[in-house]
Design a protein around this motif. Structure first.
Motif, PDB file in Angstrom:
ATOM      1  N   ARG A   9       0.892  -1.288   0.085  1.00  0.00           N
ATOM      2  CA  ARG A   9      -0.133  -0.033   0.012  1.00  0.00           C
ATOM      3  C   ARG A   9       0.712   1.108   0.029  1.00  0.00           C
ATOM      4  NH1 ARG A   9      -5.108  -1.077   3.908  1.00  0.00           N
ATOM      5  NH2 ARG A   9      -5.808  -2.842   2.684  1.00  0.00           N
ATOM      6  N   ALA A  10       1.890   1.289   0.915  1.00  0.00           N
ATOM      7  CA  ALA A  10       2.795   2.455   0.720  1.00  0.00           C
ATOM      8  C   ALA A  10       3.694   2.617  -0.188  1.00  0.00           C
ATOM      9  CB  ALA A  10       3.493   2.532   2.250  1.00  0.00           C
ATOM     10  N   GLY A  11       4.061   1.261  -0.881  1.00  0.00           N
ATOM     11  CA  GLY A  11       5.263   1.221  -2.004  1.00  0.00           C
ATOM     12  C   GLY A  11       6.187   1.476  -1.407  1.00  0.00           C
TER      13      GLY A  11
END
Length: 147
Positions: A9-11
């Protein structure tokens, strides 16, 4: 060489040294040289994963050098049978048979003394979490087949 978890999600990677760093051994991904370095510099390090004065059992789920390490906190230090099994199998893949046998013996000792628990205190072997935990029971069968 540490392999970090990745936050999709945050990459970005999660820069915490956990036992997941040894999962590439299970998958056969590192070269022989990379595997040797991973074992020598991290798994065998008493500061990180190897037993030392306070820690008696292999393999802590988080390196003892991490600020997030806590001996009895869920996935932040305790021994999980499933993680040990992955590490044992990875070590066997790279012919670290003696080390795999030592971790296997520790793992079976935890099960014999504390039962099929969800996770174990790496300092004294006390079992925590669920009782009659299925992963631990199933892997006990797998680990005893190898004797």
């Amino acid at each position: 060489m540490i392999h970090y978890d990745y936050d999709v999600r945050a990459g970005r990677r999660i820069p915490v040294n956990t036992a997941a760093t040894f999962l590439p051994l299970f998958a056969g991904l590192p070269s022989k040289t990379q595997a040797q370095r991973l074992v020598a510099e991290h798994l065998l390090s008493p500061a990180e994963y190897a037993p030392n004065g306070d820690v008696r059992y292999w393999v802590t789920t988080t390196a003892k050098t991490e600020s997030t390490w806590e001996a009895r906190r869920y996935w932040r230090g305790p021994v999980w049978i499933i993680m040990n099994w992955f590490v044992i199998e990875g070590l066997r893949r790279y012919q670290y048979d003696d080390l795999a046998a030592a971790i296997r013996q520790d793992t079976l000792h935890l099960i014999e003394t504390a039962g099929f628990r969800e996770y174990y205190d790496e300092r004294d072997g006390t079992g925590y979490g669920s009782i009659d935990f299925s992963w631990s029971a199933a892997l006990a069968i797998e680990l005893t087949r190898d004797s």
